[in-house]
Enzyme design. Structure first.
Site, mmCIF file in Angstrom:
data_model
loop_
_atom_site.group_PDB
_atom_site.id
_atom_site.type_symbol
_atom_site.label_atom_id
_atom_site.label_comp_id
_atom_site.label_asym_id
_atom_site.label_seq_id
_atom_site.Cartn_x
_atom_site.Cartn_y
_atom_site.Cartn_z
ATOM 1 N N ASN A 143 0.806 -1.003 0.150
ATOM 2 C CA ASN A 143 -0.058 -0.181 0.085
ATOM 3 C C ASN A 143 0.814 1.388 -0.138
ATOM 4 O O ASN A 143 1.974 1.103 0.557
ATOM 5 C CB ASN A 143 -1.034 0.016 1.233
ATOM 6 C CG ASN A 143 -2.072 1.177 1.043
ATOM 7 O OD1 ASN A 143 -2.742 1.239 0.326
ATOM 8 N ND2 ASN A 143 -1.773 2.192 1.774
ATOM 9 N N TYR A 147 0.290 10.346 4.295
ATOM 10 C CA TYR A 147 -0.179 10.311 5.734
ATOM 11 C C TYR A 147 1.010 11.195 6.147
ATOM 12 O O TYR A 147 2.043 10.760 6.177
ATOM 13 C CB TYR A 147 -0.168 9.121 6.532
ATOM 14 C CG TYR A 147 -0.717 7.943 5.748
ATOM 15 C CD1 TYR A 147 -2.282 7.980 5.361
ATOM 16 C CD2 TYR A 147 -0.062 6.713 5.742
ATOM 17 C CE1 TYR A 147 -2.836 6.765 4.871
ATOM 18 C CE2 TYR A 147 -0.743 5.511 5.051
ATOM 19 C CZ TYR A 147 -1.944 5.586 4.543
ATOM 20 O OH TYR A 147 -2.547 4.613 4.182
ATOM 21 N N ARG A 148 0.550 12.377 6.746
ATOM 22 C CA ARG A 148 1.498 13.521 7.444
ATOM 23 C C ARG A 148 2.501 12.637 8.535
ATOM 24 O O ARG A 148 1.825 11.787 9.081
ATOM 25 C CB ARG A 148 0.701 14.664 7.749
ATOM 26 C CG ARG A 148 0.107 14.392 8.972
ATOM 27 C CD ARG A 148 -0.756 15.885 9.793
ATOM 28 N NE ARG A 148 -1.422 15.434 11.069
ATOM 29 C CZ ARG A 148 -2.350 15.842 11.037
ATOM 30 N NH1 ARG A 148 -3.246 16.108 10.276
ATOM 31 N NH2 ARG A 148 -2.841 15.446 12.502
ATOM 32 N N TRP A 161 -1.597 7.551 9.880
ATOM 33 C CA TRP A 161 -2.480 7.088 9.212
ATOM 34 C C TRP A 161 -3.782 7.174 9.920
ATOM 35 O O TRP A 161 -3.844 6.511 11.157
ATOM 36 C CB TRP A 161 -2.054 5.646 8.859
ATOM 37 C CG TRP A 161 -1.490 4.871 9.655
ATOM 38 C CD1 TRP A 161 -1.953 4.678 10.963
ATOM 39 C CD2 TRP A 161 -0.351 3.979 9.305
ATOM 40 N NE1 TRP A 161 -1.126 3.665 11.589
ATOM 41 C CE2 TRP A 161 0.005 3.307 10.617
ATOM 42 C CE3 TRP A 161 0.626 3.829 8.533
ATOM 43 C CZ2 TRP A 161 0.898 2.608 10.949
ATOM 44 C CZ3 TRP A 161 1.720 3.125 8.464
ATOM 45 C CH2 TRP A 161 1.882 2.106 9.702
ATOM 46 N N GLU A 207 -1.212 1.022 -5.578
ATOM 47 C CA GLU A 207 -1.250 2.348 -5.714
ATOM 48 C C GLU A 207 -0.025 2.696 -7.066
ATOM 49 O O GLU A 207 -0.286 3.299 -8.067
ATOM 50 C CB GLU A 207 -0.906 3.425 -4.853
ATOM 51 C CG GLU A 207 -2.055 3.771 -3.957
ATOM 52 C CD GLU A 207 -2.370 2.860 -3.091
ATOM 53 O OE1 GLU A 207 -1.561 1.876 -2.989
ATOM 54 O OE2 GLU A 207 -3.527 3.034 -2.211
ATOM 55 N N ASP A 256 -5.377 22.169 9.451
ATOM 56 C CA ASP A 256 -5.696 21.026 8.592
ATOM 57 C C ASP A 256 -6.585 21.496 7.314
ATOM 58 O O ASP A 256 -7.006 22.762 7.158
ATOM 59 C CB ASP A 256 -6.311 19.904 9.304
ATOM 60 C CG ASP A 256 -5.903 18.536 9.075
ATOM 61 O OD1 ASP A 256 -5.906 18.275 7.648
ATOM 62 O OD2 ASP A 256 -5.477 17.804 9.954
HETATM 63 C C1 LIG Z 1 -1.944 16.660 1.248
HETATM 64 C C2 LIG Z 1 -2.448 15.578 1.917
HETATM 65 C C3 LIG Z 1 -2.111 15.313 3.221
HETATM 66 C C4 LIG Z 1 -2.946 13.938 3.571
HETATM 67 N N1 LIG Z 1 -2.536 13.788 4.892
HETATM 68 C C5 LIG Z 1 -3.357 12.316 5.591
HETATM 69 C C6 LIG Z 1 -3.159 12.075 6.821
HETATM 70 O O1 LIG Z 1 -2.308 12.706 7.572
HETATM 71 N N2 LIG Z 1 -3.589 11.110 7.316
HETATM 72 C C7 LIG Z 1 -4.680 10.333 6.420
HETATM 73 O O2 LIG Z 1 -5.052 9.120 7.011
HETATM 74 N N3 LIG Z 1 -4.814 10.887 5.527
HETATM 75 C C8 LIG Z 1 -4.292 11.775 4.807
HETATM 76 N N4 LIG Z 1 -4.647 12.443 3.270
HETATM 77 C C9 LIG Z 1 -5.477 11.384 2.762
HETATM 78 C C10 LIG Z 1 -5.132 10.121 2.182
HETATM 79 O O3 LIG Z 1 -3.790 10.342 1.596
HETATM 80 C C11 LIG Z 1 -6.049 9.607 1.372
HETATM 81 O O4 LIG Z 1 -7.237 8.943 2.021
HETATM 82 C C12 LIG Z 1 -5.511 8.297 0.824
HETATM 83 O O5 LIG Z 1 -6.694 7.521 -0.076
HETATM 84 C C13 LIG Z 1 -5.174 7.094 1.461
HETATM 85 O O6 LIG Z 1 -4.373 6.054 1.017
HETATM 86 P P1 LIG Z 1 -5.164 4.637 1.453
HETATM 87 O O7 LIG Z 1 -6.428 4.355 1.007
HETATM 88 O O8 LIG Z 1 -4.138 3.646 0.606
HETATM 89 O O9 LIG Z 1 -5.017 4.410 2.780
HETATM 90 C C14 LIG Z 1 -3.957 13.265 2.857
HETATM 91 C C15 LIG Z 1 -4.242 13.629 1.577
HETATM 92 C C16 LIG Z 1 -3.690 14.803 0.890
HETATM 93 C C17 LIG Z 1 -3.983 15.266 -0.325
HETATM 94 MN MN LIG Z 2 -4.357 2.151 -0.626
#
Ligand SMILES: Cc1cc2nc3c(=O)[nH]c(=O)nc-3n(C[C@H](O)[C@H](O)[C@H](O)COP(=O)(O)O)c2cc1C
Ligand SMILES: [Mn+2]
Length: 456
Positions: A143, A147-148, A161, A207, A256
């Site tokens: 995956n 996630y920040r 996450w 991805e 945020d």
């Molecule tokens: C700039 C930016 C920052 C993000 N920060 C976070 C974060 O800190 N934690 C989180 O869970 N999702 C964050 N997201 C959203 C996730 O990247 C998004 O939900 C993504 O689909 C997660 O991937 P996954 O489905 O493989 O878990 C962020 C998105 C963007 C565009």
């Molecule tokens: Mn994913």
């Protein structure tokens, strides 16, 4: 989207007049945020800070803002439903890559990187645009999520996450079998690869394969120095490490994408054990805050990708819109071709059952003759069409982790508004009026008279 790497993309932005280089010192503590915020709100260019205070590494921000999303991407996205037939874009394992030009097992510190302190009341500095790689302990599938990461010290960060995301699911599954879970974080790559990290794909769908499809070329992946994870070989910077299962630490607050500071909460801790990077790396980042920001433009493209996918399951959906003020999940406007009683409610529940669309706090369903891209038209027609007690439905369920209004973290209520025209079969016995419209012959005649009267 056919860029080799981040610098290739930066060159293209520069060539098309979409990049502004800032050659003097600017502080990653708040100042870069103020630049980026002002610029994105005026449809400004991507910004390259060549001399961020305290670091020798340039900072790239707003590269995904406005409609810099290359045109070809949108066309490609429409083809995504056919992806299963294509399969030709699986990532390719390579033995070496530019991200290994410098390998630092011991002699590194996160302090060397120009990591932003974004907003005054943030809990610290945050890596805001990382590609976080982990593996599903049960299936071995990769995956990649954005996630920040909050900087705690030279070698540790938070791992934000949220509980519904794939990284968090891997972590939960790993808990039963091991003590540590390997994680690798890549920062800066070609735009398709970076973009893939924010896509809400189904679990176990890689991805990096989607990134390969978007850039028409497999993503080359190289094995980490200290774990079996792989990262994009063309990345600018890679942080290798692990999260210790069960170890949690206070994360936040953080200004945020809701436009509010998200609350502090406990999240896993990422221990960095090795850093690799290019000889002269670029540091890619973004800021979030009161909308619209760069993430709004990134997210809008996500919306467009998922419309054709949504329509595979829900062909009655004509169009979907997520106005910037709704920060994606707070407000979803959907037009449907209504075919049977209760159809609007069926669509709401389907959306609440669809991946990250589960977070949709308010779904407004209108008939297909309403243009959902026109928020004023939706407000006008929807507000006319609803008998609130009859047409608004509340449901309980999972809500976005960033929602500060829900009664509990991650759990609360959502609202569906059936703003379609009501039918007899739905128990509506009164006549339903038409929208007012002038007749064509009169309009044509007045077109002429208008000019005659000297009106403009
Ligand atoms: C700039 C930016 C920052 C993000 N920060 C976070 C974060 O800190 N934690 C989180 O869970 N999702 C964050 N997201 C959203 C996730 O990247 C998004 O939900 C993504 O689909 C997660 O991937 P996954 O489905 O493989 O878990 C962020 C998105 C963007 C565009
Ligand atoms: Mn994913």
């Amino acid at each position: 989207m056919a860029y080799d790497d981040l610098r290739d993309f930066v060159r293209a932005l520069d060539k098309h007049g979409e990049l502004k280089k800032v050659p003097f010192e600017v502080d990653p503590y708040l100042e870069i945020t103020e630049f980026a915020d002002r610029s994105v709100k005026h449809g400004g260019p991507a910004l390259l800070f060549e001399k961020p205070k305290g670091s020798s590494i340039p900072v790239l921000i707003n590269a995904f803002a406005e409609m810099r999303m290359p045109e070809g991407l949108i066309g490609k996205l429409k083809m995504l439903p056919k992806l299963a037939e294509m399969g030709a874009f699986f990532p390719k394992i390579v033995s070496d890559g530019p991200c290994k030009e410098v390998v630092r097992r011991d002699n590194f510190s996160l302090d060397e990187f120009p990591i932003l302190h974004c907003w005054p009341r943030d809990g610290g500095r945050y890596i805001t645009l990382p590609m976080v790689f982990s593996r599903n302990p049960d299936t071995g599938k990769r995956n990649c999520g954005c996630y920040r990461l909050q900087i705690y010290d030279q070698r540790t960060t938070g791992m934000h996450w949220q509980t519904h995301k794939q990284g968090a699911e891997h972590y939960r599954r790993a808990t039963s079998t091991t003590q540590r879970m390997d994680v690798a974080v890549a920062i800066g790559a070609d735009p398709a690869t970076m973009y893939a990290a924010i896509l809400p794909l189904p679990p176990d769908l890689d991805e990096m394969m989607i990134a390969g499809f978007l850039r028409s070329k497999p993503v080359e992946m190289v094995k980490c120095e200290t774990s079996d994870l792989e990262v994009p070989a063309q990345a600018e910077i890679v942080l290798e490490g692990y999260v210790e299962l069960g170890e949690l630490r206070r994360e936040g607050p953080f200004g945020d994408h809701t436009g509010f500071y998200s609350l502090e909460d406990d999240y896993p801790v990422f221990h960095v054990t090795c850093v690799t990077h290019r000889k002269h790396p670029l540091y890619a980042t973004t800021i979030v805050g009161p909308p619209p920001m760069e993430d709004f433009y990134m997210g809008s493209a996500v919306g467009r990708i998922f419309l054709p996918l949504m329509r595979l399951q829900l062909p009655e959906i004509r169009d979907v819109a997520m106005p910037a003020e709704g920060i994606f999940h707070n407000l979803i406007l959907v037009s449907i071709r209504k075919s049977y009683p209760g159809h609007a409610r069926k669509v709401m529940h389907a959306i609440w059952g669809l991946g990250q669309a589960m977070f949709s706090k308010c779904i407004v369903v209108v008939d297909e003759d309403v243009d959902v891209q026109n928020v004023r038209e939706v407000a006008w027609k929807a507000l006319n069409n609803i008998d609130p007690e009859r047409d608004i439905q509340f449901v309980m369920g999972p809500v976005d982790s960033l929602d500060h209004s829900s009664r509990l973290p991650n759990y609360g209520s959502k609202m569906g508004v059936d703003a379609t025209r009501k039918w007899k079969q739905e128990g509506f016995m009164r006549p339903w009026p038409d929208v007012i419209r002038m007749s064509d012959d009169v309009r044509h005649r007045v077109d002429e008279l208008w000019k005659k009267a000297g009106l403009k």
